[in-house]
Design a protein around this motif. Structure first.
Motif, mmCIF file in Angstrom:
data_model
loop_
_atom_site.group_PDB
_atom_site.id
_atom_site.type_symbol
_atom_site.label_atom_id
_atom_site.label_comp_id
_atom_site.label_asym_id
_atom_site.label_seq_id
_atom_site.Cartn_x
_atom_site.Cartn_y
_atom_site.Cartn_z
ATOM 1 N N ILE A 100 0.836 -1.213 0.000
ATOM 2 C CA ILE A 100 0.000 0.000 0.000
ATOM 3 C C ILE A 100 0.863 1.252 0.000
ATOM 4 N N VAL A 101 1.923 1.264 0.803
ATOM 5 C CA VAL A 101 2.820 2.432 0.848
ATOM 6 C C VAL A 101 3.491 2.632 -0.499
ATOM 7 N N ILE A 102 3.941 1.559 -1.137
ATOM 8 C CA ILE A 102 4.574 1.674 -2.454
ATOM 9 C C ILE A 102 3.579 2.197 -3.490
ATOM 10 N N LEU A 103 2.354 1.739 -3.429
ATOM 11 C CA LEU A 103 1.341 2.225 -4.376
ATOM 12 C C LEU A 103 1.012 3.698 -4.153
ATOM 13 N N LEU A 104 0.985 4.123 -2.911
ATOM 14 C CA LEU A 104 0.657 5.523 -2.614
ATOM 15 C C LEU A 104 1.775 6.480 -2.997
ATOM 16 N N PHE A 105 3.005 6.162 -2.603
ATOM 17 C CA PHE A 105 4.106 7.107 -2.775
ATOM 18 C C PHE A 105 4.963 6.838 -4.004
ATOM 19 N N GLY A 106 5.050 5.622 -4.440
ATOM 20 C CA GLY A 106 5.910 5.293 -5.573
ATOM 21 C C GLY A 106 7.331 5.027 -5.104
ATOM 22 N N THR A 107 8.052 4.255 -5.908
ATOM 23 C CA THR A 107 9.406 3.846 -5.494
ATOM 24 C C THR A 107 10.398 5.002 -5.539
ATOM 25 N N LYS A 108 10.239 5.905 -6.493
ATOM 26 C CA LYS A 108 11.184 7.015 -6.612
ATOM 27 C C LYS A 108 11.109 7.934 -5.386
ATOM 28 N N ARG A 109 9.914 8.252 -4.971
ATOM 29 C CA ARG A 109 9.736 9.127 -3.811
ATOM 30 C C ARG A 109 10.241 8.449 -2.536
ATOM 31 N N LEU A 110 9.980 7.161 -2.390
ATOM 32 C CA LEU A 110 10.475 6.433 -1.215
ATOM 33 C C LEU A 110 11.993 6.383 -1.197
ATOM 34 N N ARG A 111 12.619 6.222 -2.373
ATOM 35 C CA ARG A 111 14.074 6.214 -2.455
ATOM 36 C C ARG A 111 14.641 7.580 -2.039
ATOM 37 N N ASN A 112 13.995 8.663 -2.480
ATOM 38 C CA ASN A 112 14.446 10.007 -2.104
ATOM 39 C C ASN A 112 14.303 10.229 -0.598
#
Length: 87
Positions: free
Chosen positions: A15-27
């Motif tokens: 759910i977190v990956i779907l909401l924020f996306g991988t690029k934003r989580l990496r940043n």
């Protein structure tokens, strides 16, 4: 029953990956890592600075007798003095 099983954590992660996306989580992860790194270096620098100042206090040369005699009558603010009258 435990608080969370591995399946609960995986669903939350998806759910977190779907909401924020991988690029934003990496940043966010790299920003958090940089903040922790700079905090550690600041703490380390502060410890070294306090150790250096403690070492400098111990290396001050002692006063010679003339300086000690000239300071004998001087009162520093906040210093308590007691005069002994032997009469």
């Amino acid at each position: 029953m435990g608080a969370f099983s591995i399946w609960h954590l995986l669903v939350i992660l998806v759910i977190v990956i779907l909401l924020f996306g991988t690029k934003r989580l990496r940043n966010i992860g790299s920003d958090l890592g940089n903040a922790i790194k700079s905090f550690r270096t600041a703490v380390k620098d502060e410890e070294e600075k306090s150790q250096d100042s403690a070492n400098q206090v111990g290396t001050l040369p002692p006063k010679n007798e003339t300086e000690q005699k000239s300071d004998a009558g001087r009162v520093i603010e906040g210093e308590s003095t007691r005069e002994n009258n032997k009469s």
